[in-house]
Design a protein around this motif. Sequence first.
Motif, PDB file in Angstrom:
ATOM      1  N   GLY A 198    -111.187   1.036  97.515  1.00 45.83           N
ATOM      2  CA  GLY A 198    -111.502   2.379  97.988  1.00 45.83           C
ATOM      3  C   GLY A 198    -112.835   2.931  97.484  1.00 45.83           C
ATOM      4  N   TYR A 199    -113.716   2.072  96.996  1.00 45.69           N
ATOM      5  CA  TYR A 199    -115.035   2.531  96.540  1.00 45.69           C
ATOM      6  C   TYR A 199    -115.918   2.803  97.744  1.00 45.69           C
ATOM      7  CZ  TYR A 199    -114.477   1.207  91.591  1.00 45.69           C
ATOM      8  OH  TYR A 199    -114.079   1.121  90.297  1.00 45.69           O
ATOM      9  N   ASP A 200    -116.744   3.855  97.672  1.00 47.11           N
ATOM     10  CA  ASP A 200    -117.804   3.966  98.666  1.00 47.11           C
ATOM     11  C   ASP A 200    -119.076   3.371  98.069  1.00 47.11           C
ATOM     12  OD1 ASP A 200    -118.648   5.809  96.864  1.00 47.11           O
ATOM     13  OD2 ASP A 200    -118.272   7.569  98.124  1.00 47.11           O
ATOM     14  N   GLU A 201    -120.159   3.377  98.851  1.00 49.26           N
ATOM     15  CA  GLU A 201    -121.352   2.675  98.386  1.00 49.26           C
ATOM     16  C   GLU A 201    -121.909   3.290  97.106  1.00 49.26           C
ATOM     17  OE1 GLU A 201    -124.279   1.607 101.342  1.00 49.26           O
ATOM     18  OE2 GLU A 201    -125.807   1.342  99.790  1.00 49.26           O
ATOM     19  N   ALA A 202    -121.929   4.626  97.033  1.00 52.56           N
ATOM     20  CA  ALA A 202    -122.495   5.301  95.849  1.00 52.56           C
ATOM     21  C   ALA A 202    -121.707   4.911  94.594  1.00 52.56           C
ATOM     22  CB  ALA A 202    -122.458   6.812  96.048  1.00 52.56           C
ATOM     23  N   LYS A 203    -120.352   4.924  94.763  1.00 48.51           N
ATOM     24  CA  LYS A 203    -119.510   4.578  93.627  1.00 48.51           C
ATOM     25  C   LYS A 203    -119.712   3.109  93.238  1.00 48.51           C
ATOM     26  CE  LYS A 203    -114.820   5.379  92.019  1.00 48.51           C
ATOM     27  NZ  LYS A 203    -113.415   5.328  92.401  1.00 48.51           N
ATOM     28  N   GLY A 204    -119.881   2.268  94.271  1.00 50.36           N
ATOM     29  CA  GLY A 204    -120.103   0.853  94.031  1.00 50.36           C
ATOM     30  C   GLY A 204    -121.397   0.597  93.277  1.00 50.36           C
ATOM     31  N   ARG A 205    -122.461   1.283  93.699  1.00 50.23           N
ATOM     32  CA  ARG A 205    -123.755   1.114  93.018  1.00 50.23           C
ATOM     33  C   ARG A 205    -123.655   1.571  91.569  1.00 50.23           C
ATOM     34  NH1 ARG A 205    -128.537   0.497  95.892  1.00 50.23           N
ATOM     35  NH2 ARG A 205    -128.280   0.365  98.152  1.00 50.23           N
ATOM     36  N   ALA A 206    -122.974   2.690  91.364  1.00 50.53           N
ATOM     37  CA  ALA A 206    -122.829   3.204  89.999  1.00 50.53           C
ATOM     38  C   ALA A 206    -122.073   2.209  89.141  1.00 50.53           C
ATOM     39  CB  ALA A 206    -122.104   4.548  90.029  1.00 50.53           C
ATOM     40  N   PHE A 207    -121.010   1.620  89.742  1.00 49.43           N
ATOM     41  CA  PHE A 207    -120.206   0.644  89.009  1.00 49.43           C
ATOM     42  C   PHE A 207    -121.070  -0.552  88.618  1.00 49.43           C
ATOM     43  CE2 PHE A 207    -117.721  -3.314  89.258  1.00 49.43           C
ATOM     44  CZ  PHE A 207    -116.878  -3.110  88.186  1.00 49.43           C
ATOM     45  N   LEU A 209    -130.019  -6.854  95.183  1.00 48.65           N
ATOM     46  CA  LEU A 209    -128.800  -6.101  95.467  1.00 48.65           C
ATOM     47  C   LEU A 209    -129.080  -4.614  95.580  1.00 48.65           C
ATOM     48  CD1 LEU A 209    -125.891  -7.527  93.292  1.00 48.65           C
ATOM     49  CD2 LEU A 209    -125.789  -6.997  95.720  1.00 48.65           C
ATOM     50  N   ALA A 210    -130.017  -4.144  94.781  1.00 50.67           N
ATOM     51  CA  ALA A 210    -130.317  -2.711  94.775  1.00 50.67           C
ATOM     52  C   ALA A 210    -130.865  -2.260  96.119  1.00 50.67           C
ATOM     53  CB  ALA A 210    -131.306  -2.384  93.657  1.00 50.67           C
ATOM     54  N   GLN A 211    -131.518  -3.196  96.830  1.00 50.19           N
ATOM     55  CA  GLN A 211    -132.070  -2.818  98.130  1.00 50.19           C
ATOM     56  C   GLN A 211    -131.125  -3.163  99.281  1.00 50.19           C
ATOM     57  OE1 GLN A 211    -135.903  -4.732  98.274  1.00 50.19           O
ATOM     58  NE2 GLN A 211    -136.820  -3.256  96.865  1.00 50.19           N
ATOM     59  N   GLN A 212    -130.103  -3.916  99.012  1.00 48.17           N
ATOM     60  CA  GLN A 212    -129.146  -4.291 100.058  1.00 48.17           C
ATOM     61  C   GLN A 212    -127.799  -4.465  99.368  1.00 48.17           C
ATOM     62  OE1 GLN A 212    -130.543  -5.114 103.319  1.00 48.17           O
ATOM     63  NE2 GLN A 212    -128.461  -5.100 104.151  1.00 48.17           N
ATOM     64  N   HIS A 213    -127.099  -3.344  99.233  1.00 47.00           N
ATOM     65  CA  HIS A 213    -125.916  -3.327  98.395  1.00 47.00           C
ATOM     66  C   HIS A 213    -124.785  -4.183  98.995  1.00 47.00           C
ATOM     67  CE1 HIS A 213    -123.031  -1.936  95.512  1.00 47.00           C
ATOM     68  NE2 HIS A 213    -122.227  -1.523  96.481  1.00 47.00           N
ATOM     69  N   ARG A 227    -127.623 -12.059  98.031  1.00 42.11           N
ATOM     70  CA  ARG A 227    -128.169 -10.835  97.443  1.00 42.11           C
ATOM     71  C   ARG A 227    -127.877 -10.884  95.957  1.00 42.11           C
ATOM     72  NH1 ARG A 227    -125.039  -6.863 101.303  1.00 42.11           N
ATOM     73  NH2 ARG A 227    -124.705  -8.483 102.852  1.00 42.11           N
ATOM     74  N   VAL A 228    -128.916 -10.729  95.161  1.00 42.47           N
ATOM     75  CA  VAL A 228    -128.736 -10.899  93.718  1.00 42.47           C
ATOM     76  C   VAL A 228    -129.433  -9.786  92.959  1.00 42.47           C
ATOM     77  CG1 VAL A 228    -128.556 -13.396  93.972  1.00 42.47           C
ATOM     78  CG2 VAL A 228    -130.761 -12.381  93.433  1.00 42.47           C
ATOM     79  N   GLY A 229    -128.958  -9.537  91.753  1.00 42.88           N
ATOM     80  CA  GLY A 229    -129.531  -8.473  90.939  1.00 42.88           C
ATOM     81  C   GLY A 229    -130.584  -9.010  89.986  1.00 42.88           C
TER      82      GLY A 229
END
Lengths: 888, 116
Positions: free
Chosen positions: A551-560, A704-708, A614-616
């Motif tokens: 149930g994560y949205d993208e913002a929550k996913g990026r923060a995680f 990943l930061a540019q393509q979550h 996609r990698v960080g």
Amino acid sequence: MKFWRQRKDEELDAEIRNHLDEAIRDRLARGEAPDESRVNALREFGNVGLVKEVTRAMWGWATLERLMQDLRFGMRMLRKNPGFSLIAILTLALGIGANTAIFSVSNALLLRSLPVPQPEQLVTVSRGDGSGEPLSYPDFRALRERNEALLGLAASHFAEVSFGNGIRSELLRGELVSSDYFDVLRVRLALGRGFLLEEERSAQPVVVLSHGVWQSRFGGDAQIIGKTITLHRQRYTVIGVAPAGFNGMTEMFRTDLWLPLQMLPQARPLFLTSLSNRYDQLFAAIGRLKTGVTLPQAQAALETINRQIEIAEPPPAERQRDPNEDRALKLTHPQGINLPHFRRRAQQATALLFVVVGIVLLIACANVANLLLARAAVRRKEIAVRLALGASRFRLVRQLLTESVLLGLLGAGGGLLLAFWINRVLMALKPPMPESWGFRLDLQLDATVLGFTLLLAFAVSLFFGLVPALAASKPDVVHALKDETGVQARRGLFRRFNLRSVLVVAQLAVSLLLLIAAGLFIRSLQQMQKVDPGFQTENRLALSFNLDQEGYDEAKGRAFARQLLGRMGTLPGVQSAALANYLPLGFMALAEPVAVDGRTTPSDSQPPMAAAQRVGPDYFRTIGTPLVRGRGFSAEDAPNTPAVAIINETLAHRFFPNEDPIGKRLRIGNPESNPLRREIIGVVKDTMLRSLGEEPMAVTYRPLAQQHSQWLTLVVHTAGNPKALLPAIRREVQALDENLPAQEIKTLDEIVAFSFWPMRMGAGLVGAFGLLGLLLASVGLYGVMSYAVAARTREIGVRMALGAERRAVLALIVKQGLTLSLIGVSLGVLLALAATRILQRFLFGIGANDPVTFVGVGLLLTIIALVACWIPAQRAAKVDPLLALRHD
Amino acid sequence: MKRGYENRIELLQGTLDLLILQTLQWGPRHGYGIIQAIRAGSGEVLQVDTGSLYPALHRLERKKWIKAEWTVSENNQKVKSYQLTAAGKKQLAAERSNWERLTAAMAGILNSPEGA
């Protein structure tokens, strides 16, 4: 029975005696002389023994009686030669045991039915011939409602669901099922009830637990019904507990719980609208045939409905598929693995293993046949006496075959013990799948396996017993009784023990074939181990998160993602950590179109595709893939900074053969979605993306930061044993979200080992059985040579008496054995050249005619054959001429 | 040895059973007695082989058409004699009618003009 039989025999004797007495009396009365009358009466009566024999046959169980007689005699013969019997039984046990074990594998993988009542009535319904495509929910419903051939039709979709109880969160293996699932399978729940139709129609959060989960997570709480548990962050009411031993439709993998299929959008957000879509084929369907309805009838009935659906609702234009695609329904009885892809693999693997153990059994049979032939020579006199006394050849052959069957059955007994042990080993060698999949290979010696072994024992007994029995019972009475063993010995090298030589040559040839197959596997494994996957595996751990499902949205996913990396950076023992959407060697790679800026692809051709990861930041350093040019991604590469990309060497060679790719621009993704123009900032070495040893693929990497991605895999490079750090890593994850389960926790070593597994199994099993075959074949050669030396003792004595040197005798025997061996090896090479081609698909990095293997194995076998001949030859050279001439 | 068989007729398969049952119709007899009775009854034409008779007797006994009894003969010897059972009598009637149909049919063929 024995007393009854004895009495009947005595009565028959008395009856015949009476007959003769009366006949004599009549003759005396007619005036014949006493002795004359007796002779005449006997002559008139005929063969007393024969009359008794045919009369006894009328008592009904004479056949059984004779069989018991044969068995008793056979047992006596086996006990009389314990050495012979033991070797024969052991040899057969090895051959039959290997076959029984492999059969129990194929029984478990391909034959066994579901452990539910009347499994023979069950049919799985899938689409397409052989590929086993599942059904969509609307199609399933139409089939269920309209068909009249099935008592019921149930649907099932596998899904992992996260189970959180506040203390720990984990992924459980669930099945989303239709309401009549338990009814169709006739599974009686241990507690509570199954699903109701309302629960399939409207999304009701109810759950049935497996017996295992009920025991391990809820301590077998008898009051569990009506309580609620948390699954993917939602409350579910427990309505039932499945019986122990019931594992759902994927028998080989554990199933932890069952949900109504209407919960699909909650359990798998990816399939939000799938239940109403006729083209989202998600459900495996299983039905139960009505009594009297056959599989083809049901197939025809369902196919009619299928065609009605297709006509009533033809696919829309964008759904127009390949016209060759098979949309027909296929009904099969579920047996063993019901995943078509795995099933095909399992079929290929077990077929290969059956060929291998079949050859081992053939070699074993040839050995026993050889032993029997040797013994038949010893028993020539006994057999000749029986023939002379009037035993029919048929009766003798049957007696000899009974002895063979006894050997076969005793061998089968030993084989079962051996198979039990081999099965333990095989079960320990199961594929290194994650613990959480609950994979189990349950190899049992059940009724099917026992039946197979029994049948095999009989077949094998006939196979190795018939030729020696026919040879032994050949009526050559005169020579045998005169004790002329030398008759055959005067007919030159190959006539001397011609059948036995043929057997040995055949044994050597097929064992060479086995060894070459084993050699090819071992060489393939070597080649595979030499392959550089393009990354380091040592001390690296990977775990994945499915954020969408939580149930994560993208913002929550990026923060995680950001917080997780931050925590990893400060964890002691971590050298570096990075995120990616997926890792190499995961059996799949996502591909996306690539367009180089300033170059146009012809409009009629497909845009070139490349695998996309996609990698960080720090990914390449963490996983140990060297950067060839430029730089890797860093924390600086963010959504608001210039779009960048990294490519691998293969892509660089393909797209920029004579240019420096750094600074060039490309777009990654479907052109219609108007992807960003990215600047190439680095080139990395190739990595194996799907499987070890594949042709390198062109790969693009985006930050990943540019393509979550909501599917994230964390890779951690640790200072020591990565598994030791797992609890700490888990703690950090739970600190961020206590209900977030990690899936597919594996070290990279394990991931690579998984890639090696099929080859390692191939090399191990074929190698082990190959060595077994070699052992049996060399024992066979040794036996034949020993026999030859024994048979030629007198001849050797004469030669030595006439002045032959020991070396000449040695050479004589070795030459004889070596001739046989070389014929066997040459035939084996020819056989292998023809046969190993079918192995090609199992091999890696070498051809099926790999010269190293052929030469190596050929030499090995020749040397072993030499040793097997050397020992009897030594014995021949030590023959004392005086003793030898006095022999017989 | 062969000469003794020259004037004899090979018994048709199954007719031996009929002959035995028929012979026993007149009372119990032992094996030797049955052979003698058949030979005498057929005017020395039918000689029943012991290798056929005893298996047949034991077979019929197993089918419960005849039953065996150990009796003492006039020479004070224990003798196994056979006698018809109720089932045997029924069987005899059935086989007799079969046989009559067969011989009638055979006679029909043998006496017809084409049959010659």
